[in-house]
Write a protein that holds these residues in place. Structure first.
Motif, PDB file in Angstrom:
ATOM      1  N   PHE A   1      38.111  46.475  35.300  1.00 22.48           N
ATOM      2  CA  PHE A   1      39.230  47.238  35.869  1.00 22.48           C
ATOM      3  C   PHE A   1      40.518  46.429  35.845  1.00 22.48           C
ATOM      4  CE2 PHE A   1      41.835  48.398  39.570  1.00 22.48           C
ATOM      5  CZ  PHE A   1      42.016  49.754  39.357  1.00 22.48           C
ATOM      6  N   TYR A   2      40.461  45.189  36.328  1.00 23.41           N
ATOM      7  CA  TYR A   2      41.677  44.383  36.430  1.00 23.41           C
ATOM      8  C   TYR A   2      42.095  43.793  35.081  1.00 23.41           C
ATOM      9  CZ  TYR A   2      41.498  45.037  41.422  1.00 23.41           C
ATOM     10  OH  TYR A   2      41.501  45.617  42.662  1.00 23.41           O
ATOM     11  N   LEU A   3      41.133  43.465  34.229  1.00 27.92           N
ATOM     12  CA  LEU A   3      41.489  42.949  32.912  1.00 27.92           C
ATOM     13  C   LEU A   3      42.247  43.995  32.100  1.00 27.92           C
ATOM     14  CD1 LEU A   3      41.265  40.808  30.633  1.00 27.92           C
ATOM     15  CD2 LEU A   3      39.113  41.914  29.976  1.00 27.92           C
ATOM     16  N   LEU A   4      41.711  45.209  32.036  1.00 30.81           N
ATOM     17  CA  LEU A   4      42.373  46.255  31.259  1.00 30.81           C
ATOM     18  C   LEU A   4      43.706  46.656  31.887  1.00 30.81           C
ATOM     19  CD1 LEU A   4      39.389  48.546  30.182  1.00 30.81           C
ATOM     20  CD2 LEU A   4      40.509  46.708  28.907  1.00 30.81           C
ATOM     21  N   ALA A   5      43.793  46.587  33.220  1.00 29.75           N
ATOM     22  CA  ALA A   5      45.059  46.902  33.884  1.00 29.75           C
ATOM     23  C   ALA A   5      46.133  45.885  33.516  1.00 29.75           C
ATOM     24  CB  ALA A   5      44.858  46.941  35.394  1.00 29.75           C
ATOM     25  N   VAL A   6      45.762  44.603  33.493  1.00 27.73           N
ATOM     26  CA  VAL A   6      46.720  43.546  33.127  1.00 27.73           C
ATOM     27  C   VAL A   6      47.145  43.684  31.668  1.00 27.73           C
ATOM     28  CG1 VAL A   6      46.974  41.063  32.761  1.00 27.73           C
ATOM     29  CG2 VAL A   6      45.940  41.912  34.883  1.00 27.73           C
ATOM     30  N   LEU A   7      46.170  43.929  30.786  1.00 29.79           N
ATOM     31  CA  LEU A   7      46.493  44.074  29.364  1.00 29.79           C
ATOM     32  C   LEU A   7      47.388  45.292  29.126  1.00 29.79           C
ATOM     33  CD1 LEU A   7      43.043  43.210  27.735  1.00 29.79           C
ATOM     34  CD2 LEU A   7      45.096  41.772  27.855  1.00 29.79           C
ATOM     35  N   ALA A   8      47.141  46.365  29.859  1.00 31.36           N
ATOM     36  CA  ALA A   8      47.989  47.558  29.718  1.00 31.36           C
ATOM     37  C   ALA A   8      49.398  47.275  30.220  1.00 31.36           C
ATOM     38  CB  ALA A   8      47.369  48.724  30.488  1.00 31.36           C
ATOM     39  N   ARG A   9      49.496  46.550  31.331  1.00 34.05           N
ATOM     40  CA  ARG A   9      50.825  46.211  31.869  1.00 34.05           C
ATOM     41  C   ARG A   9      51.600  45.323  30.907  1.00 34.05           C
ATOM     42  NH1 ARG A   9      53.090  46.128  36.978  1.00 34.05           N
ATOM     43  NH2 ARG A   9      51.755  47.957  37.263  1.00 34.05           N
TER      44      ARG A   9
END
Length: 358
Positions: free
Chosen positions: A286-294
């Protein structure tokens, strides 16, 4: 011992030798667990976005449940049922604890980001609708209960009956979005197989590990061919296909264990921390993909190979981060209750001491 694995334990559950302790057991078990949890995480991260991922449905969870069966052998070995009680309590504890942790660290933040009202209903219904990435623990809870209830029934009879149910449930050829009870019944035969297969694996398969390349290649080709064909609705075909895949991965694990190369040692390390990876990977994802998207690094579907490659790499990173975080937490006494109900070892020690003094 002579005869088939089923024959060897047809009459007496006590005839099953216990799985060796972690410091004694063969490396192939941990390597196979490492491969298994990696396949599960890659499915949760990439899903059908990566070609062939869906066709691995005949391997991914059957292998996961088969390996779990190896560790449920103790239910048949202790007439008092102590092993069952410890496992039952631990599964309930882990399922409730991590359902809450995943809910408050992923579902709640996502709802707040989307401007939605946070509802506790999903958390209160986990025993009716288990979370998508934690249902395996609940399934183990059900499986260990079934094994305890049926422990006086010959394992061959249990396996035969569960395979018949498998054939009936798979007759519609639908392998997508199955209801939870149906998933459990489809996968229960593989747990039963795991309970009595250790002797066969170590006495027969481990002598033929060099055959893993054609075995695995043949399975992958057959799985790809069957998945979207009418054969996907033929229970005996898909069941034997899963057995073929489990056998192939087991032989690969034995070969890697024998070679003692870095790849095998790496997968063994992942396997020894498969519980930590399983419960943590949804949060890490959840947090990895959120950071990469940001950061603008998450590609769109039009990116072609980069889109596929992104999710493959992300899956590997999620596994690696989950292993490292889980390993670090498990080493600290303060966080050990995250992975085992705190009073289990104390109760086990007291029971053992009591048994010795009798």
């Amino acid at each position: 011992m002579e005869g088939s694995p089923v024959d060897q334990c047809r009459h007496s559950p006590a005839g099953l030798p216990a799985l060796p302790r972690r410091d004694q057991r063969a490396d192939w078990i941990d390597i196979a667990k490492g491969v298994s949890i990696t396949l599960v995480v890659f499915w949760h991260v990439a899903g059908s976005l990566v070609p062939f991922n869906e066709a691995l449905i005949f391997l991914r969870m059957p292998l996961f449940f088969f390996l779990a069966g190896l560790f449920l052998r103790g239910v048949f070995l202790q007439p008092s049922g102590d092993k069952f009680v410890f496992k039952f309590v631990n599964f309930v504890y882990l399922f409730v604890l991590w359902s809450a942790l995943v809910f408050f660290t992923t579902t709640v933040p996502q709802a707040l980001i989307n401007g939605e009202t946070v509802s506790l209903a999903p958390l209160l219904r986990i025993f009716i609708e288990p979370p998508q990435t934690l249902w395996f623990i609940y399934a183990l809870l059900i499986a260990v209960t079934l094994l305890m209830v049926l422990r006086r029934v010959p394992l061959g009879v249990i396996l035969a009956f569960s395979v018949v149910i498998y054939a009936l449930l798979s007759a519609d050829g639908n392998w997508r979005s199955l209801p939870f009870p149906e998933r459990v019944m489809l996968l229960f035969p593989f747990i039963v197989m795991g309970v009595f297969s250790l002797e066969f694996i170590e006495g027969t398969l481990m002598r033929r590990v060099g055959l893993w390349p054609p075995m695995l290649a043949g399975f992958l080709l057959a799985s790809w061919s069957v998945y979207d064909s009418p054969l996907a609705a033929v229970g005996p075909v898909t069941f034997l296909l899963s057995v073929w895949g489990i056998t192939s991965v087991t032989m690969l694990a034995g070969w890697l264990a024998h070679r003692q190369r870095i790849g095998g040692r790496g997968w063994a390390f992942v396997g020894r921390h498969s519980l930590q990876v399983y419960v943590l990977h949804r949060i890490v994802q959840f947090y990895l993909l959120a950071v990469l998207a940001r950061l603008g690094l998450q590609p769109s579907a039009e990116a072609g190979l980069w889109y596929t490659g992104f999710y493959l790499v992300s899956g590997g990173v999620v596994v690696a981060l989950s292993v490292l975080v889980g390993w670090a937490l498990a080493r600290q006494p303060l966080f050990s209750p995250l992975f085992e109900v705190p009073w289990v070892k104390t109760l086990q020690s007291r029971r053992s001491a009591s048994a010795v003094t009798r």
